[in-house]
Scaffold this motif. Structure first.
Motif, PDB file in Angstrom:
ATOM      1  N   LEU A 250     -44.353  27.451 -16.331  1.00 16.63           N
ATOM      2  CA  LEU A 250     -45.523  27.976 -15.626  1.00 16.63           C
ATOM      3  C   LEU A 250     -45.573  29.500 -15.706  1.00 16.63           C
ATOM      4  CD1 LEU A 250     -45.631  25.758 -12.404  1.00 16.63           C
ATOM      5  CD2 LEU A 250     -47.381  25.873 -14.192  1.00 16.63           C
ATOM      6  N   VAL A 251     -44.415  30.129 -15.505  1.00 16.68           N
ATOM      7  CA  VAL A 251     -44.358  31.589 -15.581  1.00 16.68           C
ATOM      8  C   VAL A 251     -44.700  32.058 -16.989  1.00 16.68           C
ATOM      9  CG1 VAL A 251     -42.778  33.556 -15.527  1.00 16.68           C
ATOM     10  CG2 VAL A 251     -42.761  31.887 -13.668  1.00 16.68           C
ATOM     11  N   SER A 252     -44.207  31.328 -17.983  1.00 17.89           N
ATOM     12  CA  SER A 252     -44.508  31.690 -19.367  1.00 17.89           C
ATOM     13  C   SER A 252     -46.000  31.587 -19.660  1.00 17.89           C
ATOM     14  CB  SER A 252     -43.730  30.778 -20.323  1.00 17.89           C
ATOM     15  OG  SER A 252     -43.995  31.079 -21.665  1.00 17.89           O
ATOM     16  N   ALA A 253     -46.685  30.650 -18.979  1.00 20.24           N
ATOM     17  CA  ALA A 253     -48.120  30.479 -19.191  1.00 20.24           C
ATOM     18  C   ALA A 253     -48.950  31.486 -18.404  1.00 20.24           C
ATOM     19  CB  ALA A 253     -48.537  29.061 -18.793  1.00 20.24           C
ATOM     20  N   ALA A 254     -48.304  32.203 -17.484  1.00 19.55           N
ATOM     21  CA  ALA A 254     -49.042  33.155 -16.648  1.00 19.55           C
ATOM     22  C   ALA A 254     -49.153  34.514 -17.337  1.00 19.55           C
ATOM     23  CB  ALA A 254     -48.353  33.306 -15.300  1.00 19.55           C
ATOM     24  N   ARG A 255     -50.061  35.322 -16.847  1.00 16.50           N
ATOM     25  CA  ARG A 255     -50.242  36.672 -17.375  1.00 16.50           C
ATOM     26  C   ARG A 255     -49.322  37.648 -16.646  1.00 16.50           C
ATOM     27  NH1 ARG A 255     -56.884  36.662 -17.083  1.00 16.50           N
ATOM     28  NH2 ARG A 255     -57.211  34.950 -18.556  1.00 16.50           N
ATOM     29  N   GLU A 256     -48.970  38.728 -17.344  1.00 14.23           N
ATOM     30  CA  GLU A 256     -48.224  39.837 -16.762  1.00 14.23           C
ATOM     31  C   GLU A 256     -46.922  39.381 -16.107  1.00 14.23           C
ATOM     32  OE1 GLU A 256     -51.036  41.518 -14.072  1.00 14.23           O
ATOM     33  OE2 GLU A 256     -52.198  42.469 -15.639  1.00 14.23           O
ATOM     34  N   THR A 257     -46.152  38.563 -16.817  1.00 15.31           N
ATOM     35  CA  THR A 257     -44.872  38.104 -16.276  1.00 15.31           C
ATOM     36  C   THR A 257     -43.694  38.506 -17.169  1.00 15.31           C
ATOM     37  OG1 THR A 257     -45.215  35.974 -17.393  1.00 15.31           O
ATOM     38  CG2 THR A 257     -45.852  36.117 -15.077  1.00 15.31           C
ATOM     39  N   GLN A 258     -43.881  39.511 -17.988  1.00 15.19           N
ATOM     40  CA  GLN A 258     -42.807  39.937 -18.880  1.00 15.19           C
ATOM     41  C   GLN A 258     -41.598  40.464 -18.109  1.00 15.19           C
ATOM     42  OE1 GLN A 258     -45.932  40.974 -19.038  1.00 15.19           O
ATOM     43  NE2 GLN A 258     -46.772  40.380 -21.035  1.00 15.19           N
ATOM     44  N   TRP A 259     -41.810  40.901 -16.868  1.00 17.91           N
ATOM     45  CA  TRP A 259     -40.737  41.461 -16.065  1.00 17.91           C
ATOM     46  C   TRP A 259     -39.753  40.405 -15.567  1.00 17.91           C
ATOM     47  CZ3 TRP A 259     -41.316  38.912 -11.544  1.00 17.91           C
ATOM     48  CH2 TRP A 259     -42.603  38.493 -11.192  1.00 17.91           C
ATOM     49  N   VAL A 260     -40.127  39.123 -15.583  1.00 20.10           N
ATOM     50  CA  VAL A 260     -39.295  38.093 -14.966  1.00 20.10           C
ATOM     51  C   VAL A 260     -37.930  38.003 -15.630  1.00 20.10           C
ATOM     52  CG1 VAL A 260     -39.086  35.634 -14.462  1.00 20.10           C
ATOM     53  CG2 VAL A 260     -41.295  36.771 -14.186  1.00 20.10           C
ATOM     54  N   HIS A 261     -37.917  37.921 -16.941  1.00 20.62           N
ATOM     55  CA  HIS A 261     -36.669  37.760 -17.676  1.00 20.62           C
ATOM     56  C   HIS A 261     -35.724  38.915 -17.387  1.00 20.62           C
ATOM     57  CE1 HIS A 261     -33.866  37.242 -20.993  1.00 20.62           C
ATOM     58  NE2 HIS A 261     -34.362  36.035 -21.182  1.00 20.62           N
ATOM     59  N   HIS A 262     -36.252  40.125 -17.407  1.00 19.67           N
ATOM     60  CA  HIS A 262     -35.422  41.317 -17.187  1.00 19.67           C
ATOM     61  C   HIS A 262     -34.852  41.348 -15.775  1.00 19.67           C
ATOM     62  CE1 HIS A 262     -34.024  45.439 -17.347  1.00 19.67           C
ATOM     63  NE2 HIS A 262     -34.758  45.721 -16.284  1.00 19.67           N
ATOM     64  N   LYS A 263     -35.659  40.976 -14.789  1.00 17.94           N
ATOM     65  CA  LYS A 263     -35.226  41.082 -13.394  1.00 17.94           C
ATOM     66  C   LYS A 263     -34.184  40.042 -13.021  1.00 17.94           C
ATOM     67  CE  LYS A 263     -37.835  44.548 -12.372  1.00 17.94           C
ATOM     68  NZ  LYS A 263     -37.217  45.869 -12.089  1.00 17.94           N
ATOM     69  N   LEU A 264     -34.239  38.849 -13.604  1.00 16.82           N
ATOM     70  CA  LEU A 264     -33.342  37.765 -13.205  1.00 16.82           C
ATOM     71  C   LEU A 264     -32.135  37.591 -14.123  1.00 16.82           C
ATOM     72  CD1 LEU A 264     -35.571  34.829 -11.920  1.00 16.82           C
ATOM     73  CD2 LEU A 264     -34.446  36.639 -10.660  1.00 16.82           C
ATOM     74  N   GLU A 265     -32.055  38.338 -15.209  1.00 17.45           N
ATOM     75  CA  GLU A 265     -30.961  38.156 -16.162  1.00 17.45           C
ATOM     76  C   GLU A 265     -29.576  38.296 -15.518  1.00 17.45           C
ATOM     77  OE1 GLU A 265     -29.003  37.392 -19.723  1.00 17.45           O
ATOM     78  OE2 GLU A 265     -31.084  37.066 -19.126  1.00 17.45           O
ATOM     79  N   PRO A 266     -29.334  39.330 -14.657  1.00 19.16           N
ATOM     80  CA  PRO A 266     -28.002  39.428 -14.035  1.00 19.16           C
ATOM     81  C   PRO A 266     -27.662  38.209 -13.169  1.00 19.16           C
ATOM     82  CG  PRO A 266     -29.200  41.498 -13.813  1.00 19.16           C
ATOM     83  CD  PRO A 266     -30.182  40.481 -14.303  1.00 19.16           C
ATOM     84  N   PHE A 267     -28.662  37.685 -12.438  1.00 20.05           N
ATOM     85  CA  PHE A 267     -28.429  36.494 -11.624  1.00 20.05           C
ATOM     86  C   PHE A 267     -28.022  35.320 -12.510  1.00 20.05           C
ATOM     87  CE2 PHE A 267     -31.266  39.068  -9.064  1.00 20.05           C
ATOM     88  CZ  PHE A 267     -30.760  38.949  -7.783  1.00 20.05           C
ATOM     89  N   ARG A 268     -28.705  35.164 -13.631  1.00 17.47           N
ATOM     90  CA  ARG A 268     -28.422  34.045 -14.524  1.00 17.47           C
ATOM     91  C   ARG A 268     -26.996  34.117 -15.055  1.00 17.47           C
ATOM     92  NH1 ARG A 268     -28.107  32.777 -19.780  1.00 17.47           N
ATOM     93  NH2 ARG A 268     -28.366  34.944 -20.358  1.00 17.47           N
ATOM     94  N   VAL A 269     -26.561  35.304 -15.477  1.00 16.43           N
ATOM     95  CA  VAL A 269     -25.224  35.455 -16.040  1.00 16.43           C
ATOM     96  C   VAL A 269     -24.154  35.037 -15.028  1.00 16.43           C
ATOM     97  CG1 VAL A 269     -23.535  37.137 -16.883  1.00 16.43           C
ATOM     98  CG2 VAL A 269     -25.908  37.252 -17.667  1.00 16.43           C
ATOM     99  N   VAL A 270     -24.286  35.520 -13.799  1.00 13.97           N
ATOM    100  CA  VAL A 270     -23.277  35.246 -12.777  1.00 13.97           C
ATOM    101  C   VAL A 270     -23.239  33.766 -12.410  1.00 13.97           C
ATOM    102  CG1 VAL A 270     -22.618  35.666 -10.373  1.00 13.97           C
ATOM    103  CG2 VAL A 270     -23.345  37.574 -11.823  1.00 13.97           C
ATOM    104  N   PHE A 271     -24.406  33.167 -12.157  1.00 13.34           N
ATOM    105  CA  PHE A 271     -24.423  31.793 -11.669  1.00 13.34           C
ATOM    106  C   PHE A 271     -24.111  30.782 -12.769  1.00 13.34           C
ATOM    107  CE2 PHE A 271     -26.813  33.684  -8.116  1.00 13.34           C
ATOM    108  CZ  PHE A 271     -26.106  33.122  -7.062  1.00 13.34           C
ATOM    109  N   VAL A 272     -24.509  31.079 -14.006  1.00 12.77           N
ATOM    110  CA  VAL A 272     -24.128  30.186 -15.103  1.00 12.77           C
ATOM    111  C   VAL A 272     -22.612  30.228 -15.308  1.00 12.77           C
ATOM    112  CG1 VAL A 272     -24.288  29.849 -17.598  1.00 12.77           C
ATOM    113  CG2 VAL A 272     -26.353  30.252 -16.263  1.00 12.77           C
ATOM    114  N   ALA A 273     -22.023  31.411 -15.171  1.00 10.38           N
ATOM    115  CA  ALA A 273     -20.564  31.516 -15.255  1.00 10.38           C
ATOM    116  C   ALA A 273     -19.904  30.686 -14.155  1.00 10.38           C
ATOM    117  CB  ALA A 273     -20.139  32.981 -15.136  1.00 10.38           C
ATOM    118  N   LEU A 274     -20.478  30.704 -12.956  1.00  9.28           N
ATOM    119  CA  LEU A 274     -19.940  29.913 -11.854  1.00  9.28           C
ATOM    120  C   LEU A 274     -20.018  28.417 -12.150  1.00  9.28           C
ATOM    121  CD1 LEU A 274     -21.286  31.869  -8.755  1.00  9.28           C
ATOM    122  CD2 LEU A 274     -18.896  31.545  -9.380  1.00  9.28           C
ATOM    123  N   PHE A 275     -21.107  28.002 -12.803  1.00 14.58           N
ATOM    124  CA  PHE A 275     -21.221  26.583 -13.148  1.00 14.58           C
ATOM    125  C   PHE A 275     -20.074  26.144 -14.057  1.00 14.58           C
ATOM    126  CE2 PHE A 275     -22.535  23.620 -16.512  1.00 14.58           C
ATOM    127  CZ  PHE A 275     -22.655  22.467 -15.748  1.00 14.58           C
TER     128      PHE A 275
END
Length: 388
Positions: A250-275
């Motif tokens: 849904l976010v990919s289909a929305a406009r002006e959402t290029q910031w999402v990937h950049h803002k959440l990348e640190p969260f993804r790294v930490v929590f995927v490592a925890l998994f």
């Protein structure tokens, strides 16, 4: 001065991940293996640095949600529309051809049909977390091959619900009509969202211009979209990871959402490592050592049979031999949702405690060795992956 007792454990874990990760990086191995090995070392069956395994498992589950949210953002609906044939037909054939060798072994050892069905379902599910991360690291996820693998993983995840219902029926459990109703509502709702996304229409987020100008609001907006839809699918008793995946689309289909990937990348790294730390911690080294012969045989059989079955299916669906068997190695390891199926099988008395520990050991070692097997497959078959 009082020091939180969690701090030394946290620091030790971080340094252990850094040391193991640096060594494996030097050896050309993916970071995932470092997380898994670190989990084995710090877990209750290793150095026992962390005793609250349940907390790590919960944090790791958040990592899977964030991982699939990012994956959803990278899905190209046009490619999946064009390439539905391999994910749908390939997954159905995978279940059928996996059932045949399990049934042959089961009849030889006088297994019940319930156990045969359970083990078939367990080995049919590949690891979205392992496969997606490796394909991302190799820039293959956006290729035609990567989109086909992603489609197969999506269809497998959708099959988890009917698999759980079948296991419950085999175990003599009555189907909870309330749960079944919620799941049907969820399937209809998520199916409607997918149809809307695949229609090619573009969505505009409310207050998108204001969100784009405020960096702090961007973080919480992205987290709200990711976990909000994951919460909805969880409430409807579907996979929370499925909700996060669709939220990413849904976010990919929305406009002006290029910031999402950049803002959440640190969260993804930490929590995927925890998994992956949690997966490593679940390996009972005492059980593995005591039953190493049985565990080794089953793990080898899983990789070999999975590679051959999936490779032949992909070849039959039009891939060249090299790409077919590389795809077979990619899909050969057992996925994280198989832990859930094994637990349900234990509750339904389809397998014993020993069988459950064997399943946990095989699934965990499959995830641990999966990246190595995929690297061996890629080096052996040297596939040519293009953007088609």
């Amino acid at each position: 001065m009082h020091m939180d007792p969690v701090l030394p454990t946290m620091v030790g874990t971080i340094f252990l991940v850094l040391m193991v990760g640096g060594l494996l990086k030097f050896m050309g191995q993916p970071q995932i293996i470092a997380y898994l090995l670190a989990g084995v070392l710090i877990g209750p069956h290793g150095l026992a640095l962390i005793s609250d395994a349940d907390l790590v498992h919960r944090l790791g589950a958040l990592g899977v949600v964030l991982l699939l949210f990012f994956v959803g953002m990278e899905v190209v609906p046009e490619k999946l529309r064009e390439r539905w044939r391999i994910p749908v037909i390939g997954t159905v054939l995978q279940v059928v051809f996996s059932f045949l060798p399990v049934a042959a072994i089961g009849l030889m050892y006088d297994w019940s049909w319930a156990r045969i069905a359970l083990l078939t379902f367990v080995i049919c599910l590949s690891s979205s977390a392992v496969v997606i991360r490796l394909l991302q690291d190799r820039n293959e996820l956006s290729t035609g091959f990567g989109q086909d693998m992603l489609g197969v993983l999506l269809v497998q995840d959708l099959l988890v619900v009917p698999m759980l219902i079948i296991i419950g029926l085999f175990g003599g459990q009555q189907v909870d009509m309330h749960s079944l109703s919620l799941q049907l509502i969820g399937v209809v709702l998520m199916g409607g969202l997918l149809v809307w996304i695949f229609s090619g229409r573009q969505m505009k987020l409310p207050f998108g211009e204001h969100i784009r100008k405020d960096h702090e609001i961007q973080v919480f907006t992205a987290l709200a979209i990711c976990f909000g839809l994951a919460l909805l699918t969880g409430f409807l008793e579907l996979s929370t990871a499925l909700g996060a995946f669709i939220a990413g689309m849904l976010v990919s289909a929305a406009r002006e959402t290029q910031w999402v990937h950049h803002k959440l990348e640190p969260f993804r790294v930490v929590f995927v490592a925890l998994f992956f730390l949690a997966v490593g911690m679940s390996v009972d080294l005492d059980f593995v050592i005591k039953h190493w012969w049985q565990v080794s045989l089953v793990v080898i059989a899983v990789f070999v049979v999975g590679t051959v079955v999936n490779g032949l299916i992909l070849r039959g669906l039009g891939y060249q031999w090299r790409e077919s068997f590389y795809g077979g190695t990619v899909l050969a390891q057992i996925g994280e949702f198989s832990f859930v199926l094994a637990a349900v099988g234990l509750q339904a008395a389809i397998i014993t405690d020993t069988g459950y520990q064997l399943a946990l050991s095989v699934i965990s070692l499959s995830l641990l060795l999966g990246p190595i097997w995929i690297n061996l497959g890629r080096a052996s078959f040297r596939p040519v992956i293009d953007d088609a």
